[in-house]
Design an enzyme around this catalytic site. Structure first.
Site, short mmCIF file in Angstrom:
data_model
loop_
_atom_site.label_atom_id
_atom_site.label_comp_id
_atom_site.label_asym_id
_atom_site.label_seq_id
_atom_site.Cartn_x
_atom_site.Cartn_y
_atom_site.Cartn_z
N HIS A 65 77.73 37.51 -0.11
CA HIS A 65 77.42 36.09 0.03
C HIS A 65 77.71 35.78 -1.50
O HIS A 65 77.80 34.65 -1.88
CB HIS A 65 76.17 35.95 0.13
CG HIS A 65 75.82 36.03 1.72
ND1 HIS A 65 75.40 37.20 2.24
CD2 HIS A 65 75.66 35.16 2.62
CE1 HIS A 65 75.01 37.06 3.52
NE2 HIS A 65 75.62 35.84 3.92
N ASP A 110 83.58 36.35 8.80
CA ASP A 110 82.16 36.13 8.40
C ASP A 110 82.50 34.53 7.67
O ASP A 110 83.43 34.04 7.80
CB ASP A 110 81.81 36.98 7.41
CG ASP A 110 80.27 37.08 7.18
OD1 ASP A 110 79.49 36.24 7.54
OD2 ASP A 110 79.61 38.16 6.48
#
Length: 440
Positions: A267, A340
């Protein structure tokens, strides 16, 4: 321009094309997996009956037109590109402009955003979830806003990542389930989770996690994994896939080719996995192979660099050797490859947003999850198709896989409508609360 193909319309098209009676036309949507035959369930996907037409001599002729092919043939390039995208929608109602929606898309309601970009799906987060009745109203409203019903997804892994926890049963996470040593528990919890999601109008779950938590200091996987032993994790993942299938909800194994041995969170950065090919086969691959054997609907990519699988330095999400070469050709996966989230730093280190979306498609991804800038990334993929950089055949491959998944979930007919009353009976039912207490 694609027009919604209702159940009656599908029947009429088949009758017109083949001249047969209603008894000779196959249903467009599959039955719930719980009603499938044992042989079908063992294969991992419910079988589609094949419609054929009797000839004058009584023999069987060619199959009736495939609803996936019919839907694809009726779509423009813009509509096909839209099918690839699954952005976040903001707010709690399909017909209301929230502050975040205003900032992202201007004065457009979620339903208008879906229609404008011909979206194939949307993903829900906690900000979309207030009550059972409200979620049902949101998903029903979104489904009614498009010519082709949506994949509506969420991350309901249970435990640490539970986007719908405000209304759903709080089941233990994967680490606790893995500690039981009983794949049957993984299946039960996945099925119960899927039943609640389906009652709320959510038809795709980005679960189960198929990563093996090799590094105990991993900041992003940890308790989200079923454990640190590849063989045991593989059994849990395969069982969970079967549980979601039994509930009639699409499952997604993540994060390919394996995110379990890193101390960097994708992230916020770009992890590098230094496993050799032999180590990958032994440590990372078994749960994904088990998911594929169980008939998993989708596999999500990881924003990780894996030099021994692709020396380019690109993250797996943008790697053709990993997605097309390894996952498609070597492992034989035929379902949907989802990226993702494309707003994560790991996906955006080397390229700008538009280039990220195009490279993901070129690598082999079908579903572009959570674009950081939907208007920019939609236009980038559209221009890549129009210029020939992404061939129309390549686009059709992805759209066909997405439409096939929709067909399997009954999403090529009239828009699905879920009942708030039924959802209230299923969500947090006494049976599911007892299951959660037993696992804890």
């Amino acid at each position: 321009m694609l027009r919604r193909i209702g159940t009656a319309s599908l029947l009429a098209v088949a009758l017109t094309a083949c001249g047969g009676g209603a008894a000779d036309v196959a249903p467009a949507a599959k039955p719930p997996a719980s009603e499938a035959s044992p042989a079908t369930e063992a294969a991992g996907r419910p079988a589609e009956p094949t419609a054929t037409e009797p000839t004058a001599t009584g023999s069987r002729a060619a199959p009736a037109a495939d609803p996936v092919k019919r839907a694809l043939a009726g779509m423009s390039v813009r509509e096909k590109v839209g099918q690839l995208f699954m952005p976040v929608v903001y707010g709690t109602a399909a017909d209301t402009v929230s502050g975040e929606n205003q900032a992202r898309y201007g004065a457009q309601t979620p339903e208008k955003v879906v229609a404008k970009y011909h979206l194939g799906g949307v993903i829900l987060f906690p900000a979309n979830v207030k009550s059972v009745g409200q979620v049902v109203g949101l998903t029903n409203g979104l489904q009614k806003s498009t010519d082709l019903p949506l994949l509506i997804g969420t991350d309901q892994e249970n435990g640490l990542v539970s986007r719908m926890s405000a209304v759903m049963t709080r089941f233990p996470g994967a680490a606790r389930i893995g500690a039981t040593g009983k794949p049957s528990v993984a299946r039960e919890v996945a099925q119960a989770t899927g039943e609640e999601l389906r009652a709320l109008g959510v038809n795709l779950d980005f679960a189960p996690v198929a990563d093996v938590n090799i590094d105990p200091k991993n900041p992003v996987i940890g308790e989200r994994a079923y454990g640190n032993r590849p063989g045991e994790v593989a059994k849990m993942v395969g069982a969970a896939v079967k549980g979601f299938e039994a509930a009639g909800v699409a499952a997604t194994a993540k994060h390919f080719p394996g995110h379990g041995d890193t101390r960097i969170d994708s992230h916020t950065g770009l992890p590098v996995i230094k496993h050799t090919r032999a180590q990958w086969e032994r440590l990372d691959a078994p749960p994904f192979k088990a998911a594929i054997a169980a008939g998993v609907d989708a596999i999500m990519t990881a924003h990780i660099v894996f030099p021994k699988l692709d020396p380019s330095g690109d993250p797996a999400t943008l790697s053709k050797p990993i997605l097309t070469g390894l996952l498609r050709k070597e492992l034989g996966f035929k379902g949907v490859i989802s990226t993702d989230a494309l707003n994560m730093a790991g996906a955006r280190v080397k390229y700008d947003d538009g280039e990220v979306a195009v490279r993901a498609v070129l690598a082999g991804a079908d579903l572009l999850l959570m674009p950081n800038d939907l208007p920019k990334q939609y236009q980038a993929v559209l221009k890549a198709v129009e210029s020939g950089r992404v061939s129309k055949a390549r686009l059709d491959e992805s759209v066909t896989r997405l439409l096939t998944l929709k067909k399997e979930r009954g999403l090529l007919g009239e828009p699905p409508v879920v009942s708030a009353e039924k959802a209230a009976e299923v969500v947090r039912s006494a049976e599911h609360r007892r299951l959660a207490a037993r696992v804890r």
